[in-house]
Enzyme design. Structure first.
Site, PDB file in Angstrom:
ATOM      1  N   LYS A   1      47.074  18.165  12.616  1.00 42.03           N
ATOM      2  CA  LYS A   1      47.836  18.972  11.654  1.00 42.03           C
ATOM      3  C   LYS A   1      46.849  19.837  10.892  1.00 42.03           C
ATOM      4  O   LYS A   1      45.675  19.471  10.766  1.00 42.03           O
ATOM      5  CB  LYS A   1      48.596  18.078  10.661  1.00 42.03           C
ATOM      6  CG  LYS A   1      49.806  18.752  10.069  1.00 42.03           C
ATOM      7  CD  LYS A   1      50.997  18.679  11.026  1.00 42.03           C
ATOM      8  CE  LYS A   1      52.204  19.382  10.477  1.00 42.03           C
ATOM      9  NZ  LYS A   1      53.383  19.135  11.318  1.00 42.03           N
TER      10      LYS A   1
HETATM   11  P1  NAD Z   1      60.337  25.996   6.659  1.00 42.01           P
HETATM   12  O1  NAD Z   1      59.248  26.499   5.808  1.00 42.01           O
HETATM   13  O2  NAD Z   1      60.897  26.891   7.722  1.00 42.01           O
HETATM   14  O3  NAD Z   1      61.568  25.514   5.751  1.00 42.01           O
HETATM   15  C1  NAD Z   1      61.437  24.584   4.727  1.00 42.01           C
HETATM   16  C2  NAD Z   1      62.726  24.589   3.919  1.00 42.01           C
HETATM   17  O4  NAD Z   1      62.684  23.563   2.946  1.00 42.01           O
HETATM   18  C3  NAD Z   1      62.962  25.903   3.159  1.00 42.01           C
HETATM   19  O5  NAD Z   1      64.356  26.173   3.139  1.00 42.01           O
HETATM   20  C4  NAD Z   1      62.482  25.552   1.744  1.00 42.01           C
HETATM   21  O6  NAD Z   1      63.092  26.373   0.754  1.00 42.01           O
HETATM   22  C5  NAD Z   1      62.954  24.115   1.661  1.00 42.01           C
HETATM   23  N1  NAD Z   1      62.262  23.321   0.663  1.00 42.01           N
HETATM   24  C6  NAD Z   1      60.946  23.240   0.390  1.00 42.01           C
HETATM   25  N2  NAD Z   1      60.732  22.371  -0.598  1.00 42.01           N
HETATM   26  C7  NAD Z   1      61.940  21.871  -0.956  1.00 42.01           C
HETATM   27  C8  NAD Z   1      62.383  20.940  -1.907  1.00 42.01           C
HETATM   28  N3  NAD Z   1      61.521  20.341  -2.729  1.00 42.01           N
HETATM   29  N4  NAD Z   1      63.700  20.669  -1.958  1.00 42.01           N
HETATM   30  C9  NAD Z   1      64.570  21.271  -1.138  1.00 42.01           C
HETATM   31  N5  NAD Z   1      64.220  22.160  -0.225  1.00 42.01           N
HETATM   32  C10 NAD Z   1      62.918  22.468  -0.131  1.00 42.01           C
HETATM   33  O7  NAD Z   1      59.808  24.623   7.293  1.00 42.01           O
HETATM   34  P2  NAD Z   1      60.326  23.886   8.602  1.00 42.01           P
HETATM   35  O8  NAD Z   1      59.496  24.330   9.752  1.00 42.01           O
HETATM   36  O9  NAD Z   1      61.803  23.958   8.676  1.00 42.01           O
HETATM   37  O10 NAD Z   1      59.861  22.390   8.273  1.00 42.01           O
HETATM   38  C11 NAD Z   1      60.646  21.518   7.474  1.00 42.01           C
HETATM   39  C12 NAD Z   1      60.202  20.090   7.732  1.00 42.01           C
HETATM   40  O11 NAD Z   1      60.374  19.795   9.118  1.00 42.01           O
HETATM   41  C13 NAD Z   1      58.738  19.804   7.426  1.00 42.01           C
HETATM   42  O12 NAD Z   1      58.628  18.453   6.992  1.00 42.01           O
HETATM   43  C14 NAD Z   1      58.076  19.954   8.790  1.00 42.01           C
HETATM   44  O13 NAD Z   1      56.859  19.244   8.881  1.00 42.01           O
HETATM   45  C15 NAD Z   1      59.147  19.350   9.669  1.00 42.01           C
HETATM   46  N6  NAD Z   1      59.074  19.748  11.075  1.00 42.01           N
HETATM   47  C16 NAD Z   1      59.117  21.052  11.447  1.00 42.01           C
HETATM   48  C17 NAD Z   1      59.083  21.366  12.791  1.00 42.01           C
HETATM   49  C18 NAD Z   1      59.209  22.787  13.285  1.00 42.01           C
HETATM   50  O14 NAD Z   1      59.306  22.970  14.512  1.00 42.01           O
HETATM   51  N7  NAD Z   1      59.259  23.788  12.428  1.00 42.01           N
HETATM   52  C19 NAD Z   1      58.944  20.355  13.768  1.00 42.01           C
HETATM   53  C20 NAD Z   1      58.910  19.027  13.349  1.00 42.01           C
HETATM   54  C21 NAD Z   1      58.980  18.736  11.997  1.00 42.01           C
END
Ligand code: NAD
Length: 437
Positions: free
Chosen positions: A126
């Site tokens: 990561k």
């Molecule tokens: P992103 O940046 O696209 O979206 C994150 C979202 O969460 C946004 O809408 C943001 O406004 C919201 N957010 C942030 N802090 C917040 C809070 N305190 N309360 C409520 N909402 C909040 O990120 P993403 O890629 O969608 O990732 C989200 C999660 O999923 C992370 O934990 C990431 O590690 C995990 N994840 C992502 C992927 C991927 O393919 N993008 C894969 C596996 C896991």
């Protein structure tokens, strides 16, 4: 066997994702606690258990970016390779002010178990930069990304470590990393990152993959609860970024009712269901979900305790804690985010009979399609989206069913079962390879 809690010496109790110094909310402490819980059920050698709880390599860099006003500003970035036992390490890059070395260590460790559980030949990694990307102009964002990527050149590569998007990063940022790496090598290396735009070797379906996989897991969990009619199933989703919005869109297209969603600015609620395609357009125009017509604005705290059948945390770590776990009303939690539930909350929810589909299983769709993207790049031969979704669904269902079977066999919760499967595969490979030199 129980292994003593033995963190690397620099583990910090003060710099955590949510700004709290409580050790149970330090993501790395959470990851190690989960690891210790899972290895208790595996008959592994002490040496193997000790080896796997350490990150293999950790890289910290402080680097300059010249802001648009001419002022130089220093930024801090990290990349952690937790394991390369099963293959090159794989994991996203996060841009957030909450990034810390402990957070990146935890996320790297979870990637190791996730890849092993999904049966893909990768270790875990990561990376992250301590920055709020929304405060940078496009030029500044590109400059920051290219400098961080240049610093990472000795540590990444299609055969060694392959970054991808995560919170605060996207396909354009992957394109800048790919270009910076390629310019340094002297030839184009599309396979150095995944989650790229399609026109430079990205894969169809990668953008939607994590959200789609979350819903595939939810459908498996609903079968267990005999909840087979989508119209009768209500969902609440925290986070409306890549994972949350794609999970919402796919679930909505299948007929599920999404009654609440939120982002970092707050949430919205309509018990009759939200029009997700209209909401996505609204978010594209306004940058947030609040104020969307036909729904009430609510706080993020209230969102988590709304009445619903399924809760999908898809934002960040530590959102479900011992404070709010007793009030969560969902029967099923499907973890789109990494590490959204603390071990204390796990205990409360397990005692209450809430069915938790853990992060390393539920959000594995992203890394599975990233793996497909890497394979396509290496072969320079691209698949159609139907093939990708069919293979994704098959791999998710297989991982889900193996986890459920392990949970039943050992009488453990799904998180412990998922970790056991991932950890066991890495342990077996480590023992086969042996200790160098
Ligand atoms: P992103 O940046 O696209 O979206 C994150 C979202 O969460 C946004 O809408 C943001 O406004 C919201 N957010 C942030 N802090 C917040 C809070 N305190 N309360 C409520 N909402 C909040 O990120 P993403 O890629 O969608 O990732 C989200 C999660 O999923 C992370 O934990 C990431 O590690 C995990 N994840 C992502 C992927 C991927 O393919 N993008 C894969 C596996 C896991």
């Amino acid at each position: 066997m129980v292994v003593a809690y033995h963190p690397p010496p620099t583990m910090s109790a003060s710099h955590t994702a949510n700004g709290s110094g409580a050790p149970d909310q330090n993501p790395y402490h959470v990851a190690l606690t989960q690891y210790d819980r899972a290895v208790r059920y595996l008959n592994l050698k002490d040496n193997t258990v000790e080896y796997m709880r350490y990150p293999h390599r950790e890289f910290t860099v402080n680097f300059p970016v010249v802001r648009d006003n001419g002022k130089l500003e220093m930024f801090t970035g990290y990349r952690v390779h937790h394991s390369t036992v099963l293959g090159p390490s794989k994991g996203g890059i996060r841009y957030s002010t909450a990034v810390s070395l402990d957070e990146i260590r935890a996320l790297a460790m979870w990637m190791t178990w996730k890849c092993a559980l999904a049966g893909i030949p990768y270790g875990g990694a990561k990376g992250g930069v301590v920055v709020d990307p929304k405060t940078l102009s496009l030029r500044e964002l590109e400059a920051l990304t290219r400098r961080y990527a240049a610093e990472l050149v000795p540590f990444i590569g299609p055969k060694s470590d392959i970054p991808a998007p995560d919170m605060g990063t996207n396909a354009q940022i992957m394109a800048w990393i790919m270009d910076t790496y390629s310019m340094t090598m002297g030839y184009s290396v599309p396979a150095v990152v995944t989650g790229k735009p399609l026109n430079i070797g990205g894969s169809l379906g990668r953008n939607e993959a994590t959200g789609r996989g979350v819903i595939a897991c939810m459908i498996e969990a609903l079968k267990r609860h005999d909840m087979n009619d989508p119209e009768d199933v209500s969902l609440v989703i925290q986070g409306f970024g890549n994972v949350g919005s794609n999970a919402a869109a796919y679930a909505h297209s299948l007929g599920f009712k999404i009654v609440g969603v939120s982002d970092v600015y707050g949430g919205i609620h309509n018990p009759h269901g939200l029009d997700i395609p209209a909401l996505r357009n609204y978010v594209a125009e306004t940058g947030g979900v609040r104020g969307f017509g036909g729904a009430d604005d609510i706080s993020n705290d209230n969102l988590l305790t709304l009445s619903c059948d399924v809760l999908i945390p898809a934002a960040m770590e530590g959102q479900i804690s011992e404070e709010n776990a007793p009030y969560i009303r969902a029967e099923i939690i499907v973890e789109g985010a990494n590490g959204p539930t603390t071990p204390e909350a796990d205990d409360i929810l397990n005692d209450r009979g809430v069915h938790i589909v853990p992060d390393i299983l539920a959000n594995a769709g992203g890394v599975i399609v990233s793996y497909f993207e890497w394979v396509q790049d290496l072969q320079a031969f691209f698949w159609d989206v139907g093939d990708i979704y069919t293979r994704l669904e098959k791999q998710m269902q297989h991982a889900y069913r193996s986890t459920e079977a392990t949970a039943e066999e050992y009488n453990v919760d799904m998180r412990t079962a998922a970790q056991m499967l991932g950890i066991r595969r890495v342990a077996e490979a480590f023992e086969t390879r042996g200790v160098y030199p």
